[in-house]
Design an enzyme around this catalytic site. Structure first.
Site, PDB file in Angstrom:
ATOM      1  CG  HIS A  48       3.626   4.799   5.145  1.00  0.00           C
ATOM      2  ND1 HIS A  48       2.577   5.451   5.771  1.00  0.00           N
ATOM      3  CD2 HIS A  48       3.248   3.507   5.027  1.00  0.00           C
ATOM      4  CE1 HIS A  48       1.617   4.585   6.027  1.00  0.00           C
ATOM      5  NE2 HIS A  48       1.994   3.404   5.589  1.00  0.00           N
TER       6      HIS A  48
ATOM      7  CG  HIS B   7      -0.335   0.092   2.554  1.00  0.00           C
ATOM      8  ND1 HIS B   7      -0.090  -1.044   3.309  1.00  0.00           N
ATOM      9  CD2 HIS B   7       0.121   1.141   3.295  1.00  0.00           C
ATOM     10  CE1 HIS B   7       0.461  -0.678   4.456  1.00  0.00           C
ATOM     11  NE2 HIS B   7       0.604   0.634   4.488  1.00  0.00           N
TER      12      HIS B   7
ATOM     13  CD  GLU C  70       3.331  -0.316   7.120  1.00  0.00           C
ATOM     14  OE1 GLU C  70       2.869   0.764   6.695  1.00  0.00           O
ATOM     15  OE2 GLU C  70       2.614  -1.207   7.597  1.00  0.00           O
TER      16      GLU C  70
HETATM   17  C1  LIG Z   1       1.118   0.722  11.491  1.00  0.00           C
HETATM   18  C2  LIG Z   1      -0.279   0.932  11.066  1.00  0.00           C
HETATM   19  C3  LIG Z   1      -0.401   1.301   9.609  1.00  0.00           C
HETATM   20  C4  LIG Z   1      -0.062   0.082   8.740  1.00  0.00           C
HETATM   21  O1  LIG Z   1       0.147   0.249   7.527  1.00  0.00           O
HETATM   22  O2  LIG Z   1      -0.088  -1.036   9.289  1.00  0.00           O
HETATM   23  C5  LIG Z   1       0.478   2.469   9.260  1.00  0.00           C
HETATM   24  O3  LIG Z   1       1.195   2.522   8.288  1.00  0.00           O
HETATM   25  S1  LIG Z   1       0.421   3.746  10.398  1.00  0.00           S
HETATM   26  C6  LIG Z   1       1.544   4.986   9.764  1.00  0.00           C
HETATM   27  C7  LIG Z   1       1.866   5.923  10.878  1.00  0.00           C
HETATM   28  N1  LIG Z   1       2.950   5.392  11.708  1.00  0.00           N
HETATM   29  C8  LIG Z   1       4.232   5.729  11.446  1.00  0.00           C
HETATM   30  O4  LIG Z   1       4.523   6.505  10.546  1.00  0.00           O
HETATM   31  C9  LIG Z   1       5.268   5.111  12.357  1.00  0.00           C
HETATM   32  C10 LIG Z   1       6.675   5.431  11.860  1.00  0.00           C
HETATM   33  N2  LIG Z   1       6.867   6.873  11.809  1.00  0.00           N
HETATM   34  C11 LIG Z   1       7.619   7.531  12.760  1.00  0.00           C
HETATM   35  O5  LIG Z   1       8.201   6.948  13.656  1.00  0.00           O
HETATM   36  C12 LIG Z   1       7.667   9.046  12.604  1.00  0.00           C
HETATM   37  O6  LIG Z   1       6.617   9.475  11.760  1.00  0.00           O
HETATM   38  C13 LIG Z   1       9.011   9.566  11.999  1.00  0.00           C
HETATM   39  C14 LIG Z   1      10.157   9.213  12.932  1.00  0.00           C
HETATM   40  C15 LIG Z   1       9.249   8.994  10.621  1.00  0.00           C
HETATM   41  C16 LIG Z   1       8.913  11.070  11.880  1.00  0.00           C
HETATM   42  O7  LIG Z   1       8.486  11.550  13.127  1.00  0.00           O
HETATM   43  P1  LIG Z   1       8.250  13.124  13.308  1.00  0.00           P
HETATM   44  O8  LIG Z   1       7.494  13.678  12.138  1.00  0.00           O
HETATM   45  O9  LIG Z   1       7.666  13.362  14.648  1.00  0.00           O
HETATM   46  O10 LIG Z   1       9.744  13.616  13.359  1.00  0.00           O
HETATM   47  P2  LIG Z   1      10.441  14.771  12.588  1.00  0.00           P
HETATM   48  O11 LIG Z   1       9.478  15.821  12.162  1.00  0.00           O
HETATM   49  O12 LIG Z   1      11.604  15.174  13.432  1.00  0.00           O
HETATM   50  O13 LIG Z   1      11.002  14.036  11.263  1.00  0.00           O
HETATM   51  C17 LIG Z   1      12.347  13.587  11.235  1.00  0.00           C
HETATM   52  C18 LIG Z   1      12.801  13.751   9.796  1.00  0.00           C
HETATM   53  O14 LIG Z   1      12.051  12.811   8.998  1.00  0.00           O
HETATM   54  C19 LIG Z   1      11.307  13.542   8.012  1.00  0.00           C
HETATM   55  N3  LIG Z   1      10.030  12.878   7.899  1.00  0.00           N
HETATM   56  C20 LIG Z   1       9.048  12.802   8.825  1.00  0.00           C
HETATM   57  N4  LIG Z   1       7.994  12.097   8.342  1.00  0.00           N
HETATM   58  C21 LIG Z   1       8.322  11.745   7.076  1.00  0.00           C
HETATM   59  C22 LIG Z   1       7.659  11.038   6.034  1.00  0.00           C
HETATM   60  N5  LIG Z   1       6.425  10.544   6.219  1.00  0.00           N
HETATM   61  N6  LIG Z   1       8.295  10.865   4.859  1.00  0.00           N
HETATM   62  C23 LIG Z   1       9.542  11.353   4.666  1.00  0.00           C
HETATM   63  N7  LIG Z   1      10.253  12.063   5.590  1.00  0.00           N
HETATM   64  C24 LIG Z   1       9.626  12.241   6.788  1.00  0.00           C
HETATM   65  C25 LIG Z   1      11.168  14.959   8.533  1.00  0.00           C
HETATM   66  O15 LIG Z   1      11.007  15.835   7.442  1.00  0.00           O
HETATM   67  C26 LIG Z   1      12.477  15.145   9.240  1.00  0.00           C
HETATM   68  O16 LIG Z   1      13.469  15.408   8.287  1.00  0.00           O
HETATM   69  P3  LIG Z   1      14.395  16.726   8.488  1.00  0.00           P
HETATM   70  O17 LIG Z   1      15.249  16.766   7.254  1.00  0.00           O
HETATM   71  O18 LIG Z   1      15.146  16.477   9.769  1.00  0.00           O
HETATM   72  O19 LIG Z   1      13.421  17.881   8.605  1.00  0.00           O
HETATM   73 CO   LIG Z   2       1.006   1.621   6.350  1.00  0.00          CO
END
Ligand SMILES: CC[C@H](C(=O)O)C(=O)SCCNC(=O)CCNC(=O)[C@H](O)C(C)(C)COP(=O)(O)OP(=O)(O)OC[C@H]1O[C@@H](n2cnc3c(N)ncnc32)[C@H](O)[C@@H]1OP(=O)(O)O
Ligand SMILES: [Co+2]
Length: 139
Positions: A81, A8, A130
């Site tokens: 993602h 997905h 993921e």
């Molecule tokens: C699991 C259930 C379901 C499934 O399919 O089964 C799902 O998929 S649920 C989806 C939601 N859950 C998650 O996304 C869990 C993993 N994600 C995380 O742990 C956080 O979202 C994380 C660590 C990727 C980002 O956290 P946060 O936004 O709070 O941190 P920052 O703003 O400091 O980001 C750090 C750095 O990463 C870049 N970033 C953040 N999100 C994304 C993204 N979606 N795609 C690409 N890049 C991302 C952000 O821009 C920061 O970069 P920087 O250069 O430092 O600004």
């Molecule tokens: Co997902």
């Protein structure tokens, strides 16, 4: 390890209902499954079936949702993602750890009821990725 099926594309949204309307009324989506809450993952989820994959609409559940930060930067929502399938999540985790990729958090049960984990976007060319174990009854 070999690249597996794209299960997905995760799309974050401030309103799953508004996003459902887009995919139903504008994009002609046929099968829209009922949204459901995944409190342990901090999201409300709705799967939109496409002929060969799914769009996974995700809306924050609560202030600690992992997508709150993303939506603060992208208030309209957006592509969040991608998710690829693997046959064995334990072997996959060992593979990525061995390659030095940062794995975000523990392996846990995802929206399809199988184990998942996430690879840090910084190790995936900016794409939050993921990894999901293929459901036993899949395809
Ligand atoms: C699991 C259930 C379901 C499934 O399919 O089964 C799902 O998929 S649920 C989806 C939601 N859950 C998650 O996304 C869990 C993993 N994600 C995380 O742990 C956080 O979202 C994380 C660590 C990727 C980002 O956290 P946060 O936004 O709070 O941190 P920052 O703003 O400091 O980001 C750090 C750095 O990463 C870049 N970033 C953040 N999100 C994304 C993204 N979606 N795609 C690409 N890049 C991302 C952000 O821009 C920061 O970069 P920087 O250069 O430092 O600004
Ligand atoms: Co997902």
């Amino acid at each position: 390890m070999k690249l597996g099926r794209l299960n997905h594309i995760g799309v974050a949204t401030p309103s799953i209902e508004q996003s459902i309307a887009i995919y139903r009324d504008l994009m002609g989506a046929d099968v829209i499954r009922a949204p459901f809450d995944l409190p342990e993952q901090g999201v409300k989820v709705c799967f939109i079936d496409t002929p060969n994959s799914q769009i996974e609409l995700i809306e924050p559940l609560g202030p600690d949702s992992p997508i709150v930060g993303f939506l603060a930067k992208n208030p309209q929502g957006g592509q969040h993602h991608v998710c690829f399938e693997v046959p064995d999540i334990v072997a996959a985790r060992a593979w990525f750890e061995g390659k030095g990729a940062r794995i975000l958090g523990p392996t846990r049960i995802g929206a399809h009821g199988t184990p998942i984990f996430f690879l840090h976007p910084k190790d995936m060319g900016g794409v939050l990725t993921e990894i999901m174990e293929t459901p036993k009854d899949a395809h």
